[in-house]
Each structure stands twice: as structure tokens, then as C-alpha cells.
Scaffold this motif. Structure first.
Motif, PDB file in Angstrom:
ATOM      1  N   PRO A 100       0.805  -1.229   0.000  1.00  0.00           N
ATOM      2  CA  PRO A 100       0.000   0.000   0.000  1.00  0.00           C
ATOM      3  C   PRO A 100       0.833   1.272   0.000  1.00  0.00           C
ATOM      4  O   PRO A 100       1.959   1.309   0.490  1.00  0.00           O
ATOM      5  N   ASN A 101       0.223   2.314  -0.576  1.00  0.00           N
ATOM      6  CA  ASN A 101       0.780   3.673  -0.571  1.00  0.00           C
ATOM      7  C   ASN A 101       2.074   3.799  -1.384  1.00  0.00           C
ATOM      8  O   ASN A 101       2.990   4.525  -1.007  1.00  0.00           O
ATOM      9  N   ASN A 102       2.102   3.091  -2.512  1.00  0.00           N
ATOM     10  CA  ASN A 102       3.229   3.201  -3.425  1.00  0.00           C
ATOM     11  C   ASN A 102       2.725   3.620  -4.801  1.00  0.00           C
ATOM     12  O   ASN A 102       1.573   4.015  -4.954  1.00  0.00           O
ATOM     13  N   PHE A 103       3.585   3.560  -5.814  1.00  0.00           N
ATOM     14  CA  PHE A 103       3.251   4.073  -7.141  1.00  0.00           C
ATOM     15  C   PHE A 103       3.233   2.963  -8.187  1.00  0.00           C
ATOM     16  O   PHE A 103       3.959   1.974  -8.091  1.00  0.00           O
ATOM     17  N   TYR A 104       2.405   3.186  -9.218  1.00  0.00           N
ATOM     18  CA  TYR A 104       2.325   2.286 -10.374  1.00  0.00           C
ATOM     19  C   TYR A 104       2.430   3.140 -11.624  1.00  0.00           C
ATOM     20  O   TYR A 104       1.612   4.034 -11.850  1.00  0.00           O
ATOM     21  N   ASN A 105       3.445   2.887 -12.441  1.00  0.00           N
ATOM     22  CA  ASN A 105       3.749   3.715 -13.592  1.00  0.00           C
ATOM     23  C   ASN A 105       3.464   2.976 -14.900  1.00  0.00           C
ATOM     24  O   ASN A 105       3.733   1.780 -15.011  1.00  0.00           O
ATOM     25  N   PHE A 106       2.924   3.709 -15.902  1.00  0.00           N
ATOM     26  CA  PHE A 106       2.756   3.083 -17.218  1.00  0.00           C
ATOM     27  C   PHE A 106       2.961   4.097 -18.332  1.00  0.00           C
ATOM     28  O   PHE A 106       2.794   5.307 -18.141  1.00  0.00           O
ATOM     29  N   HIS A 107       3.372   3.583 -19.497  1.00  0.00           N
ATOM     30  CA  HIS A 107       3.496   4.417 -20.691  1.00  0.00           C
ATOM     31  C   HIS A 107       2.090   4.624 -21.269  1.00  0.00           C
ATOM     32  O   HIS A 107       1.360   3.640 -21.464  1.00  0.00           O
ATOM     33  N   PRO A 108       1.709   5.857 -21.563  1.00  0.00           N
ATOM     34  CA  PRO A 108       0.353   6.087 -22.082  1.00  0.00           C
ATOM     35  C   PRO A 108       0.010   5.226 -23.295  1.00  0.00           C
ATOM     36  O   PRO A 108      -1.131   4.795 -23.451  1.00  0.00           O
ATOM     37  N   GLY A 109       0.995   4.984 -24.176  1.00  0.00           N
ATOM     38  CA  GLY A 109       0.746   4.108 -25.320  1.00  0.00           C
ATOM     39  C   GLY A 109       0.916   4.809 -26.657  1.00  0.00           C
ATOM     40  O   GLY A 109       1.214   6.008 -26.726  1.00  0.00           O
ATOM     41  N   SER A 110       0.731   4.042 -27.715  1.00  0.00           N
ATOM     42  CA  SER A 110       0.852   4.561 -29.084  1.00  0.00           C
ATOM     43  C   SER A 110      -0.494   4.469 -29.786  1.00  0.00           C
ATOM     44  O   SER A 110      -1.128   3.412 -29.787  1.00  0.00           O
ATOM     45  N   HIS A 111      -0.922   5.576 -30.393  1.00  0.00           N
ATOM     46  CA  HIS A 111      -2.246   5.613 -31.015  1.00  0.00           C
ATOM     47  C   HIS A 111      -2.282   4.931 -32.381  1.00  0.00           C
ATOM     48  O   HIS A 111      -3.364   4.715 -32.949  1.00  0.00           O
ATOM     49  N   VAL A 112      -1.125   4.559 -32.911  1.00  0.00           N
ATOM     50  CA  VAL A 112      -1.014   3.792 -34.162  1.00  0.00           C
ATOM     51  C   VAL A 112      -1.813   4.452 -35.296  1.00  0.00           C
ATOM     52  O   VAL A 112      -2.675   3.826 -35.915  1.00  0.00           O
TER      53      VAL A 112
END
Length: 277
Positions: A100-112
Motif C-alpha cells: 500500500p501507498n506506493n506508485f504504479y507507472n505506465f506508458h500512455p501508449g501509441s495511437h497507431v
């Protein structure tokens, strides 16, 4: 407190990552939630997680950062890939409740080639599907370098996503120094100006973590090739200013440089010596 760590392998479990971080002088770290080029995830052992939490408490760790797999693309033109992104992030956020109380990161992505507007709507839809009021994890959008049809190469593109998310208090941004430099934000010669622009568009209160990477490529190249600290086009002098900047120094910094653990240990030592306590 200077919070610095690197990317660690989860292959031997949570406790092993905590021990590895302490061994190299880190007080935080990043890890992949599952296979970075696929979707398979290890079963969670609650005792293993408990051992990591104990290490983190005893060694005064800052928040740690989980990273979504690179294959995740929430704005793909393929509905099946978009649905898989929802499935994976939803599962990852359930797994993060063990930490709990940590971070989760992701790349928004490619719209192709669908266009940024359509891609942005897909990303917002995904986030509004998976975010829950009761979750303890803050989800971070990563700044991107702008190669191909990536979304997130400008602060405006990230703001457009954030503005559409209903549970905005569960969202933030992870700034990648290599990516923003390659995208055309001059953090070497005008760090204050870049941060003011970020604050004006998104708000510095949304900046929750930094990927601290040098760049193999020149300014505004729109590439994505990380380099060891001090050996790229950003350079140690600029990176020293970044870690000591009054608007940034309190954040957790995560190395994603092309190094093994011994190399990261050397980088961490250099950065700790450069940090003005």
C-alpha cells in the motif's frame, strides 16, 4: 533525505529486491509487476511481501515504483489489445494493494495513426474503468520522448488525459529525464523554465516520481535511448541540478540506465555525493 534507487528484477521475489536495494545503497527501487514483454505474473507470497515491507521500514525507504509491462497499450487500434490493457492494469492494481501507498507507472501508449485525440479517449476510458476510490496506489503517467505515435510527449497531452480521469486524486506523473530531453524540453539549459511550464500546464503537485536517466541522443531527437549517468548528452552537471532542485529534491528518483547492479551502485554513490544534504 535523498531517495534514490534503480530498477530491480523481481525474479527472486520481493524480499530479494529489498535486500538488493540495501546492498547497493538504495532506499527505493522500481520493478516490473510482470513479464515486461508479455503478461505473465508471479503468484504473490504474502510472507515474501511482508519481509519486503519490514526491510523498507527498517531502512527508511521512500515510496517504491511498480512499472507496467511495455506491451501494454491502452490506446491501440486493436480492441483486443485495449481490453488486455484494462485486464492487466486492473490485476496489477489489485496486486499493489499488498504494497500500500506506493506508485504504479505506465506508458500512455501509441495511437497507431488513429490520432492523439482518439488515443487519449481510449486511455481515459481505461483509467476510468480500473481506478477505484478505495485503492491505496497512485497511478503515474510517464512522460515520453515522442518516437513514432507515442502519446505523452508533451505536457499538454498528459494534461488532457488527467483532465478526463474521474478519480484525479489517484493520478500523477513520472517525469523521465531522458524522455523529456529527447522530446524537446531543455532541462540542461532551462530546468526552471521547464518546471514552470510543467507547473502551469499540469501542476507540480502531480509530479510524484522521476526516472533519472542520461540520454544517448541529442536534444529534441525524439528517440528513447537511456545512457549511464554522466555519460550522455544531458551530463552529470545537469543531473546534479535536477536532484538538488528545490521543487524536485524530495521526490523518489529511479535509475533506468544501462547498467548491472554494480554499475547502479557506482551511480548511486556518485549521486549521493552530488546531493546537497
Amino acid at each position: 533525505m535523498f531517495n534514490i534507487g534503480c530498477h530491480l528484477s523481481m525474479s527472486k521475489g520481493y524480499e530479494a529486491m529489498g535486500k538488493a536495494a540495501v546492498k547497493i545503497g538504495a532506499n527505493t527501487f522500481q520493478f516490473f509487476t510482470r513479464n515486461p514483454r508479455g503478461k505473465k505474473a508471479k503468484n504473490i507470497d504474502p510472507e515474501d511481501v511482508k519481509a519486503l515491507l519490514k526491510i523498507m521500514k527498517e531502512n527508511n525507504f521512500s515510496a517504491i515504483l511498480a512499472h507496467a509491462p511495455y506491451t501494454l497499450n491502452a490506446c491501440s487500434a486493436d480492441e483486443g489489445i485495449r481490453n488486455l490493457a484494462i485486464e492487466l492494469i486492473e490485476d496489477d492494481l489489485k496486486r499493489m494493494e499488498y504494497l500500500p501507498n506506493n506508485f504504479y507507472n505506465f506508458h500512455p501508449g501509441s495511437h497507431v495513426k488513429q490520432g492523439v485525440d482518439i488515443g487519449t479517449r481510449y486511455i481515459i476510458n481505461m483509467l476510468n474503468n480500473v481506478l477505484k476510490p478505495e485503492q491505496n496506489t497512485i497511478v503515474l503517467l510517464e512522460t515520453m520522448s515522442g518516437k513514432g505515435t507515442e502519446i505523452g510527449k508533451t505536457f499538454e497531452e498528459l494534461k488532457n488525459i488527467l483532465d478526463g480521469v474521474e478519480l484525479s486524486n489517484k493520478m500523477g506523473v513520472c517525469l523521465d529525464t531522458c524522455h523529456v530531453y529527447d522530446a524537446g524540453y531543455d532541462i540542461v539549459n532551462d530546468l526552471d523554465g521547464v518546471l514552470k511550464e510543467f507547473d502551469d500546464i499540469i501542476g507540480l503537485d502531480k509530479l510524484r516520481a522521476i526516472h533519472l536517466n542520461d540520454s544517448k541522443n541529442p536534444f529534441a531527437s525524439h528517440k528513447d535511448r537511456h545512457e549511464t549517468i554522466g555519460e550522455g548528452s544531458i551530463g552529470l552537471a545537469a543531473i546534479t541540478k535536477i536532484i538538488n532542485h528545490p521543487e524536485l529534491r524530495h521526490l523518489p528518483f529511479f535509475l533506468e540506465t544501462p547498467n548491472d547492479l554494480s554499475g547502479h551502485e557506482k551511480e548511486i554513490k556518485i549521486l549521493r555525493e552530488a546531493f546537497k544534504y
